[in-house]
Design a protein around this motif. Structure first.
Motif, PDB file in Angstrom:
ATOM      1  N   GLU A 148       0.777  -1.199  -0.105  1.00 25.47           N
ATOM      2  CA  GLU A 148      -0.008  -0.054  -0.035  1.00 25.47           C
ATOM      3  C   GLU A 148       0.828   1.196   0.157  1.00 25.47           C
ATOM      4  O   GLU A 148       1.763   1.295   0.800  1.00 25.47           O
ATOM      5  CB  GLU A 148      -1.081   0.164   1.179  1.00 25.47           C
ATOM      6  CG  GLU A 148      -1.766  -0.967   1.034  1.00 25.47           C
ATOM      7  CD  GLU A 148      -2.530  -1.363   2.528  1.00 25.47           C
ATOM      8  OE1 GLU A 148      -3.825  -0.573   2.668  1.00 25.47           O
ATOM      9  OE2 GLU A 148      -2.280  -2.122   3.361  1.00 25.47           O
ATOM     10  N   ARG A 150       0.946   5.635  -0.118  1.00 27.77           N
ATOM     11  CA  ARG A 150       0.104   6.930   0.012  1.00 27.77           C
ATOM     12  C   ARG A 150       0.738   8.137  -0.856  1.00 27.77           C
ATOM     13  O   ARG A 150       1.989   8.179  -1.006  1.00 27.77           O
ATOM     14  CB  ARG A 150       0.313   7.391   1.593  1.00 27.77           C
ATOM     15  CG  ARG A 150      -0.139   8.927   1.958  1.00 27.77           C
ATOM     16  CD  ARG A 150      -0.453   8.889   3.520  1.00 27.77           C
ATOM     17  NE  ARG A 150      -1.764   8.140   3.613  1.00 27.77           N
ATOM     18  CZ  ARG A 150      -2.327   7.785   4.621  1.00 27.77           C
ATOM     19  NH1 ARG A 150      -1.512   8.439   5.863  1.00 27.77           N
ATOM     20  NH2 ARG A 150      -3.187   7.008   4.806  1.00 27.77           N
ATOM     21  N   GLY A 161       4.963  11.180  -1.986  1.00 29.33           N
ATOM     22  CA  GLY A 161       4.369   9.939  -1.498  1.00 29.33           C
ATOM     23  C   GLY A 161       5.259   8.915  -0.828  1.00 29.33           C
ATOM     24  O   GLY A 161       6.599   9.065  -0.818  1.00 29.33           O
ATOM     25  N   GLN A 163       5.536   4.393   0.358  1.00 24.87           N
ATOM     26  CA  GLN A 163       4.958   2.973   0.609  1.00 24.87           C
ATOM     27  C   GLN A 163       4.881   3.109   2.338  1.00 24.87           C
ATOM     28  O   GLN A 163       5.577   3.641   3.026  1.00 24.87           O
ATOM     29  CB  GLN A 163       6.092   1.926   0.151  1.00 24.87           C
ATOM     30  CG  GLN A 163       5.226   0.410   0.616  1.00 24.87           C
ATOM     31  CD  GLN A 163       6.044  -0.589   0.317  1.00 24.87           C
ATOM     32  OE1 GLN A 163       6.844  -0.500  -0.650  1.00 24.87           O
ATOM     33  NE2 GLN A 163       5.673  -1.588   0.598  1.00 24.87           N
ATOM     34  N   TYR A 164       3.611   2.379   2.790  1.00 27.22           N
ATOM     35  CA  TYR A 164       3.320   2.771   4.045  1.00 27.22           C
ATOM     36  C   TYR A 164       3.100   0.951   4.587  1.00 27.22           C
ATOM     37  O   TYR A 164       3.088   0.767   6.026  1.00 27.22           O
ATOM     38  CB  TYR A 164       2.217   3.363   4.355  1.00 27.22           C
ATOM     39  CG  TYR A 164       0.942   3.281   4.043  1.00 27.22           C
ATOM     40  CD1 TYR A 164       0.114   2.559   4.594  1.00 27.22           C
ATOM     41  CD2 TYR A 164       0.573   3.877   2.997  1.00 27.22           C
ATOM     42  CE1 TYR A 164      -1.151   2.007   4.184  1.00 27.22           C
ATOM     43  CE2 TYR A 164      -0.675   3.608   2.319  1.00 27.22           C
ATOM     44  CZ  TYR A 164      -1.493   2.928   2.900  1.00 27.22           C
ATOM     45  OH  TYR A 164      -2.898   2.605   2.473  1.00 27.22           O
ATOM     46  N   VAL A 199      -5.354  13.162  -0.126  1.00 23.55           N
ATOM     47  CA  VAL A 199      -4.334  12.218  -0.067  1.00 23.55           C
ATOM     48  C   VAL A 199      -5.169  10.911  -0.825  1.00 23.55           C
ATOM     49  O   VAL A 199      -6.227  10.747  -0.369  1.00 23.55           O
ATOM     50  CB  VAL A 199      -4.082  11.891   1.444  1.00 23.55           C
ATOM     51  CG1 VAL A 199      -3.504  10.437   1.608  1.00 23.55           C
ATOM     52  CG2 VAL A 199      -2.989  13.035   2.012  1.00 23.55           C
ATOM     53  N   ASP A 201      -4.716   6.877  -1.288  1.00 17.41           N
ATOM     54  CA  ASP A 201      -3.906   5.535  -1.080  1.00 17.41           C
ATOM     55  C   ASP A 201      -4.210   4.511  -2.051  1.00 17.41           C
ATOM     56  O   ASP A 201      -5.384   4.366  -2.394  1.00 17.41           O
ATOM     57  CB  ASP A 201      -4.390   4.946   0.327  1.00 17.41           C
ATOM     58  CG  ASP A 201      -3.840   6.094   1.251  1.00 17.41           C
ATOM     59  OD1 ASP A 201      -3.059   6.823   1.550  1.00 17.41           O
ATOM     60  OD2 ASP A 201      -4.352   5.700   2.617  1.00 17.41           O
ATOM     61  N   GLY A 203      -3.046   0.515  -3.901  1.00 20.47           N
ATOM     62  CA  GLY A 203      -2.019  -0.738  -3.357  1.00 20.47           C
ATOM     63  C   GLY A 203      -2.300  -1.788  -4.675  1.00 20.47           C
ATOM     64  O   GLY A 203      -2.820  -1.590  -5.441  1.00 20.47           O
ATOM     65  N   ASN A 215      -8.408  10.554   1.278  1.00 18.14           N
ATOM     66  CA  ASN A 215      -8.388  10.585   3.055  1.00 18.14           C
ATOM     67  C   ASN A 215      -8.093  12.481   2.764  1.00 18.14           C
ATOM     68  O   ASN A 215      -7.684  12.872   1.923  1.00 18.14           O
ATOM     69  CB  ASN A 215      -7.264  10.179   3.579  1.00 18.14           C
ATOM     70  CG  ASN A 215      -7.785   8.524   4.180  1.00 18.14           C
ATOM     71  OD1 ASN A 215      -8.878   8.690   4.771  1.00 18.14           O
ATOM     72  ND2 ASN A 215      -7.069   7.908   3.682  1.00 18.14           N
ATOM     73  N   SER A 220      -3.479  13.105   8.034  1.00 17.28           N
ATOM     74  CA  SER A 220      -2.761  11.837   7.205  1.00 17.28           C
ATOM     75  C   SER A 220      -1.409  11.799   7.610  1.00 17.28           C
ATOM     76  O   SER A 220      -0.795  12.773   7.836  1.00 17.28           O
ATOM     77  CB  SER A 220      -2.939  12.119   5.720  1.00 17.28           C
ATOM     78  OG  SER A 220      -4.244  11.891   5.339  1.00 17.28           O
ATOM     79  N   TYR A 223       4.706   9.331   6.641  1.00 17.24           N
ATOM     80  CA  TYR A 223       5.444   8.280   6.399  1.00 17.24           C
ATOM     81  C   TYR A 223       6.755   8.564   5.904  1.00 17.24           C
ATOM     82  O   TYR A 223       7.547   9.627   6.503  1.00 17.24           O
ATOM     83  CB  TYR A 223       4.956   7.082   5.605  1.00 17.24           C
ATOM     84  CG  TYR A 223       3.662   6.436   6.443  1.00 17.24           C
ATOM     85  CD1 TYR A 223       3.786   5.817   7.239  1.00 17.24           C
ATOM     86  CD2 TYR A 223       2.331   6.934   5.424  1.00 17.24           C
ATOM     87  CE1 TYR A 223       2.564   5.310   7.884  1.00 17.24           C
ATOM     88  CE2 TYR A 223       1.182   6.234   6.337  1.00 17.24           C
ATOM     89  CZ  TYR A 223       0.959   5.608   7.529  1.00 17.24           C
ATOM     90  OH  TYR A 223       0.071   5.034   7.930  1.00 17.24           O
TER      91      TYR A 223
END
Length: 257
Positions: A148, A150, A161, A163-164, A199, A201, A203, A215, A220, A223
């Motif tokens: 996933e 962001r 952005g 990866q989270y 935002v 997200d 994936g 979001n 938010s 990360y």
């Protein structure tokens, strides 16, 4: 030289709050911690307010700060279709969902009023806040997210952005190019249905790219995203009401929401 304004932040320390505050200071902005209800009231006559914090706090202080909080609409994600979601999603209410057979994934569209999770059936859903039966929720098929990511988006452009997560576990890293390619296609097709600062997200599901959710930047986690660029998106998403663009007016959160 124009006044860069100020950033009002939640009193609860955290990595994202501190990163954004540091980035704001580098822009010459003042940082105000909303440590007590009277803090926001004292700022009523001060122009140039911006905000970072939770929805509950935002609703309580937006009027005093003169801030417009932008947020996606509840129907954006369900309206994308399987091409972009790779799963069936529909909007309903908490009361109606109690009769669902499971397992199903259930979440509030934007706020964290109860945990977004897989529930064995609708009977397992928790009680909501005031008016629980009328609480809007999204119900979707259960999918396994391999990774996933962001994205902080401003005017349809991915500003930064990270990866989270990997298979539901926190794993922070950079954005691979295929993510940006998919997101750029998504924004070209459906970006008009989002605020100008948002935002998103996304994936991987069964080897295909899909949208997780949209979001509010002002609530938010950054990360590994660039804090300065994430701040630019946040400032637009929670800035002075007088500066709200015409296209964004329908995305302004009402103080009582």
């Amino acid at each position: 030289m124009s006044d860069p304004g100020f950033l009002a932040v939640t009193p609860h320390a955290g990595p994202t709050r501190d990163l954004l505050a540091a980035a704001a200071r580098r822009r010459g902005m003042d940082i105000v911690e909303l440590v007590a209800p009277g803090t926001a009231v004292a700022l009523r006559d001060r122009p140039g307010g911006h905000f970072y914090g939770g929805p509950g706090l935002g609703a309580a202080v937006a009027d005093d700060l003169g801030v417009a909080l932008l947020e996606p609409t509840d129907d954006w994600l369900p309206g994308l279709g399987r091409e972009f979601t790779r799963r069936t999603i529909h909007a309903t209410t908490l009361g109606e969902a109690r009769g669902l057979e499971g397992p199903v994934f259930v979440k509030p569209p934007r706020d964290k009023t109860f945990p977004a999770a897989v529930y064995g059936s609708g009977e397992e859903l928790p009680d909501g806040p005031d008016g629980p039966d009328e609480l809007p929720i999204l119900v979707s098929e259960v999918v396994d997210w391999a990774a996933e990511f962001r994205l902080f988006v401003l005017d349809g452009e991915i500003r930064t952005g990270a990866q989270y997560a990997t298979y539901g576990h926190l794993e922070v890293g950079p954005l691979p190019h295929p993510v940006q390619d998919f997101a750029s296609h998504l924004l070209a097709e459906h970006g008009d249905g989002l605020p100008s600062a948002v935002v998103v997200d996304v994936g991987l599901v069964d080897g295909a790219w899909a949208v997780v959710e949209a979001n509010m930047p002002w609530f938010s986690t950054v990360y590994a995203a660039d804090p300065a660029r994430a701040l630019e998106v946040t400032l637009r998403a929670a800035g002075p009401r007088a500066a709200v663009r015409e296209r964004d007016r329908k995305f302004v959160r009402t103080p009582t929401a």
